[in-house]
Design a protein around this motif. Structure first.
Motif, PDB file in Angstrom:
ATOM      1  N   ASP A 266      -3.495  17.299  -6.551  1.00  8.65           N
ATOM      2  CA  ASP A 266      -4.046  16.795  -7.814  1.00  8.65           C
ATOM      3  C   ASP A 266      -3.041  15.927  -8.555  1.00  8.65           C
ATOM      4  OD1 ASP A 266      -6.457  18.019  -7.423  1.00  8.65           O
ATOM      5  OD2 ASP A 266      -5.972  19.794  -8.632  1.00  8.65           O
ATOM      6  N   GLY A 267      -3.490  14.780  -8.978  1.00  8.53           N
ATOM      7  CA  GLY A 267      -2.651  13.885  -9.766  1.00  8.53           C
ATOM      8  C   GLY A 267      -1.736  12.993  -8.959  1.00  8.53           C
ATOM      9  N   GLU A 268      -1.681  13.163  -7.646  1.00  6.14           N
ATOM     10  CA  GLU A 268      -0.774  12.366  -6.814  1.00  6.14           C
ATOM     11  C   GLU A 268      -1.132  10.883  -6.849  1.00  6.14           C
ATOM     12  OE1 GLU A 268       2.502  11.996  -4.139  1.00  6.14           O
ATOM     13  OE2 GLU A 268       1.804  13.796  -5.137  1.00  6.14           O
ATOM     14  N   SER A 269      -2.424  10.557  -6.765  1.00  5.80           N
ATOM     15  CA  SER A 269      -2.844   9.148  -6.793  1.00  5.80           C
ATOM     16  C   SER A 269      -2.497   8.504  -8.134  1.00  5.80           C
ATOM     17  CB  SER A 269      -4.345   9.018  -6.525  1.00  5.80           C
ATOM     18  OG  SER A 269      -4.629   9.313  -5.189  1.00  5.80           O
ATOM     19  N   GLU A 270      -2.772   9.220  -9.206  1.00  5.61           N
ATOM     20  CA  GLU A 270      -2.479   8.663 -10.540  1.00  5.61           C
ATOM     21  C   GLU A 270      -0.981   8.499 -10.740  1.00  5.61           C
ATOM     22  OE1 GLU A 270      -3.264   6.683 -13.762  1.00  5.61           O
ATOM     23  OE2 GLU A 270      -4.843   7.385 -12.428  1.00  5.61           O
ATOM     24  N   ALA A 271      -0.197   9.459 -10.297  1.00  2.00           N
ATOM     25  CA  ALA A 271       1.267   9.354 -10.406  1.00  2.00           C
ATOM     26  C   ALA A 271       1.780   8.172  -9.584  1.00  2.00           C
ATOM     27  CB  ALA A 271       1.918  10.656  -9.949  1.00  2.00           C
ATOM     28  N   ALA A 272       1.190   7.962  -8.408  1.00  2.00           N
ATOM     29  CA  ALA A 272       1.600   6.834  -7.562  1.00  2.00           C
ATOM     30  C   ALA A 272       1.269   5.505  -8.231  1.00  2.00           C
ATOM     31  CB  ALA A 272       0.922   6.938  -6.201  1.00  2.00           C
ATOM     32  N   LYS A 273       0.092   5.423  -8.851  1.00  2.00           N
ATOM     33  CA  LYS A 273      -0.275   4.198  -9.585  1.00  2.00           C
ATOM     34  C   LYS A 273       0.731   3.927 -10.700  1.00  2.00           C
ATOM     35  CE  LYS A 273      -5.269   4.426  -9.306  1.00  2.00           C
ATOM     36  NZ  LYS A 273      -6.488   4.471 -10.096  1.00  2.00           N
ATOM     37  N   GLN A 274       1.070   4.969 -11.451  1.00  2.00           N
ATOM     38  CA  GLN A 274       2.014   4.812 -12.553  1.00  2.00           C
ATOM     39  C   GLN A 274       3.400   4.424 -12.052  1.00  2.00           C
ATOM     40  OE1 GLN A 274       1.786   8.307 -15.039  1.00  2.00           O
ATOM     41  NE2 GLN A 274      -0.361   7.961 -15.505  1.00  2.00           N
ATOM     42  N   LEU A 275       3.748   4.855 -10.858  1.00  2.00           N
ATOM     43  CA  LEU A 275       5.038   4.525 -10.268  1.00  2.00           C
ATOM     44  C   LEU A 275       5.137   3.035  -9.943  1.00  2.00           C
ATOM     45  CD1 LEU A 275       7.651   5.954  -8.686  1.00  2.00           C
ATOM     46  CD2 LEU A 275       6.316   5.186  -6.743  1.00  2.00           C
TER      47      LEU A 275
ATOM     48  N   VAL B  97      10.802   0.930  -4.615  1.00  2.00           N
ATOM     49  CA  VAL B  97       9.636   0.046  -4.521  1.00  2.00           C
ATOM     50  C   VAL B  97      10.028  -1.376  -4.910  1.00  2.00           C
ATOM     51  CG1 VAL B  97       7.324  -0.452  -5.403  1.00  2.00           C
ATOM     52  CG2 VAL B  97       7.995   1.919  -4.948  1.00  2.00           C
ATOM     53  N   GLU B  98      10.758  -1.515  -6.013  1.00  2.00           N
ATOM     54  CA  GLU B  98      11.144  -2.849  -6.474  1.00  2.00           C
ATOM     55  C   GLU B  98      12.045  -3.550  -5.460  1.00  2.00           C
ATOM     56  OE1 GLU B  98      12.191  -5.122 -10.589  1.00  2.00           O
ATOM     57  OE2 GLU B  98      12.663  -2.999 -10.463  1.00  2.00           O
ATOM     58  N   ALA B  99      12.997  -2.832  -4.882  1.00  2.00           N
ATOM     59  CA  ALA B  99      13.879  -3.421  -3.870  1.00  2.00           C
ATOM     60  C   ALA B  99      13.073  -3.839  -2.630  1.00  2.00           C
ATOM     61  CB  ALA B  99      14.981  -2.437  -3.482  1.00  2.00           C
ATOM     62  N   PHE B 100      12.125  -2.999  -2.226  1.00  2.00           N
ATOM     63  CA  PHE B 100      11.272  -3.293  -1.078  1.00  2.00           C
ATOM     64  C   PHE B 100      10.468  -4.568  -1.320  1.00  2.00           C
ATOM     65  CE2 PHE B 100       7.317  -1.968   1.427  1.00  2.00           C
ATOM     66  CZ  PHE B 100       7.866  -2.228   2.675  1.00  2.00           C
TER      67      PHE B 100
ATOM     68  N   VAL C 239       0.861  -1.183   0.000  1.00  2.00           N
ATOM     69  CA  VAL C 239       0.000   0.000   0.000  1.00  2.00           C
ATOM     70  C   VAL C 239       0.896   1.230   0.000  1.00  2.00           C
ATOM     71  CG1 VAL C 239      -1.854   1.255   1.160  1.00  2.00           C
ATOM     72  CG2 VAL C 239      -1.764  -1.247   1.332  1.00  2.00           C
ATOM     73  N   LEU C 240       0.734   2.039  -1.019  1.00  2.00           N
ATOM     74  CA  LEU C 240       1.447   3.306  -1.110  1.00  2.00           C
ATOM     75  C   LEU C 240       0.465   4.411  -0.721  1.00  2.00           C
ATOM     76  CD1 LEU C 240       3.793   5.166  -1.800  1.00  2.00           C
ATOM     77  CD2 LEU C 240       3.209   4.905  -4.225  1.00  2.00           C
ATOM     78  N   PHE C 241       0.684   4.991   0.458  1.00  2.00           N
ATOM     79  CA  PHE C 241      -0.160   6.086   0.941  1.00  2.00           C
ATOM     80  C   PHE C 241       0.349   7.385   0.338  1.00  2.00           C
ATOM     81  CE2 PHE C 241      -0.551   2.810   4.138  1.00  2.00           C
ATOM     82  CZ  PHE C 241      -1.889   2.833   4.487  1.00  2.00           C
ATOM     83  N   VAL C 242      -0.586   8.177  -0.223  1.00  2.00           N
ATOM     84  CA  VAL C 242      -0.217   9.449  -0.847  1.00  2.00           C
ATOM     85  C   VAL C 242      -1.129  10.557  -0.342  1.00  2.00           C
ATOM     86  CG1 VAL C 242       0.715   8.381  -2.944  1.00  2.00           C
ATOM     87  CG2 VAL C 242      -1.693   9.048  -2.871  1.00  2.00           C
ATOM     88  N   ASP C 243      -0.704  11.778  -0.594  1.00  2.00           N
ATOM     89  CA  ASP C 243      -1.494  12.956  -0.265  1.00  2.00           C
ATOM     90  C   ASP C 243      -2.433  13.206  -1.437  1.00  2.00           C
ATOM     91  OD1 ASP C 243      -2.575  15.376   0.407  1.00  2.00           O
ATOM     92  OD2 ASP C 243      -0.669  16.472   0.415  1.00  2.00           O
TER      93      ASP C 243
ATOM     94  N   ALA D  60       4.224  -4.008 -10.222  1.00  2.00           N
ATOM     95  CA  ALA D  60       3.097  -4.919 -10.009  1.00  2.00           C
ATOM     96  C   ALA D  60       2.924  -5.844 -11.209  1.00  2.00           C
ATOM     97  CB  ALA D  60       1.820  -4.118  -9.761  1.00  2.00           C
ATOM     98  N   GLU D  61       2.979  -5.285 -12.416  1.00  2.00           N
ATOM     99  CA  GLU D  61       2.830  -6.098 -13.629  1.00  2.00           C
ATOM    100  C   GLU D  61       3.931  -7.143 -13.731  1.00  2.00           C
ATOM    101  OE1 GLU D  61       2.721  -3.032 -16.606  1.00  2.00           O
ATOM    102  OE2 GLU D  61       0.522  -2.849 -16.478  1.00  2.00           O
ATOM    103  N   LYS D  62       5.145  -6.758 -13.383  1.00  2.00           N
ATOM    104  CA  LYS D  62       6.281  -7.685 -13.435  1.00  2.00           C
ATOM    105  C   LYS D  62       6.086  -8.850 -12.458  1.00  2.00           C
ATOM    106  CE  LYS D  62      11.332  -7.491 -12.931  1.00  2.00           C
ATOM    107  NZ  LYS D  62      12.451  -6.585 -12.668  1.00  2.00           N
TER     108      LYS D  62
END
Length: 190
Positions: free
Chosen positions: A93-102, A173-176, A85-89, A107-109
Motif C-alpha cells: 500500500d502506498g508504494e505507487s504513490e511514494a514512487a510518483k512523489q520520488l 534517479v536524477e543522476a540516471f 519507468v520505475l517498477f514498484v511492488d 520530471a518537473e525539472k
C-alpha cells in the motif's frame, strides 16, 4: 483537383496555419485527438487516452502530468520516445504513490528545462505497479522481476537502460536521467 489554398479556404478559421502546427505535432496515430490552447499551442497529443480515462472530462483540457501511472490505456505512449519507468511492488500500500512523489520533482525539472527552450521533454515518466500489462512489458523487454527497478525504455530504438541499485533515491534517479540525456549510458537491446 482543388489547390491547397482552395482547401484551406474551406477550413474553419481556427485551423488556419495548420501546416505550421503540423510540423510541431509530428505524424499522429489515427485516431488521434490533439488538444490545443487558444493560441494554438499543444496541450496534449494524448486527448484520446485522456477521454478514455476521464469520460466526464473533469480534468479537461488535460494538461500533461509529470508522472503517469502506467496503465493499459496509456501504455501506447511507451512507443513515442524514451520513457523512464520505475517498477514498484504495488501490493505494498502506498508504494505507487511514494514512487510518483520520488520522481515527480525530477520530471518537473526536466519538463520545465525543455519548456523554457520551447522544446518537448525528451523523456516521459511512469510508475508501473504489478499487473498483467506490466508483466507483459517486463517479458517483452526482458527485465527482471525485481522491485523497485529503475529503467529507461526506448521502444523505437529497441533499447533499454537499467539502473541496478538496492535503494532508489531522488539523487540516483536524477543522476540516471542526466547520464541518459548526456548519452553516457550504454544501451542494452530489447
Amino acid at each position: 483537383k482543388k489547390t491547397r489554398r482552395q482547401l484551406q479556404s474551406l477550413l474553419p478559421k481556427q485551423l488556419e496555419g495548420w501546416s505550421r502546427h503540423q510540423l510541431r505535432l509530428g505524424k499522429p496515430r489515427i485516431p488521434t485527438l490533439i488538444v490545443l490552447d487558444p493560441q494554438g499551442e499543444v496541450i496534449t497529443r494524448q486527448g484520446r487516452v485522456e477521454v478514455l480515462n476521464d469520460e466526464d472530462c473533469r480534468e479537461f483540457p488535460w494538461h500533461p502530468k509529470p508522472v503517469l501511472e502506467l496503465s493499459d490505456s496509456n501504455a501506447v505512449q511507451l512507443n513515442e520516445g524514451p520513457c523512464l519507468v520505475l517498477f514498484v511492488d504495488s501490493e505494498d500500500d502506498g508504494e505507487s504513490e511514494a514512487a510518483k512523489q520520488l520522481i515527480q520533482p525530477i520530471a518537473e525539472k526536466i519538463i520545465a528545462k525543455y519548456k523554457a527552450k520551447e522544446e518537448e521533454a525528451p523523456l516521459l515518466f511512469f510508475v508501473a505497479g504489478e499487473d498483467d500489462m506490466t508483466d507483459s512489458l517486463r517479458d517483452y523487454t526482458n527485465l527482471p522481476e525485481a522491485a523497485p527497478l529503475l529503467t529507461i525504455l526506448d521502444m523505437s530504438a529497441r533499447a533499454k537502460y537499467v539502473m541496478d541499485v538496492e535503494e532508489i533515491t531522488p539523487a540516483i534517479v536524477e543522476a540516471f536521467v542526466n547520464d541518459f540525456l548526456a548519452e553516457k549510458l550504454k544501451p542494452e537491446p530489447i
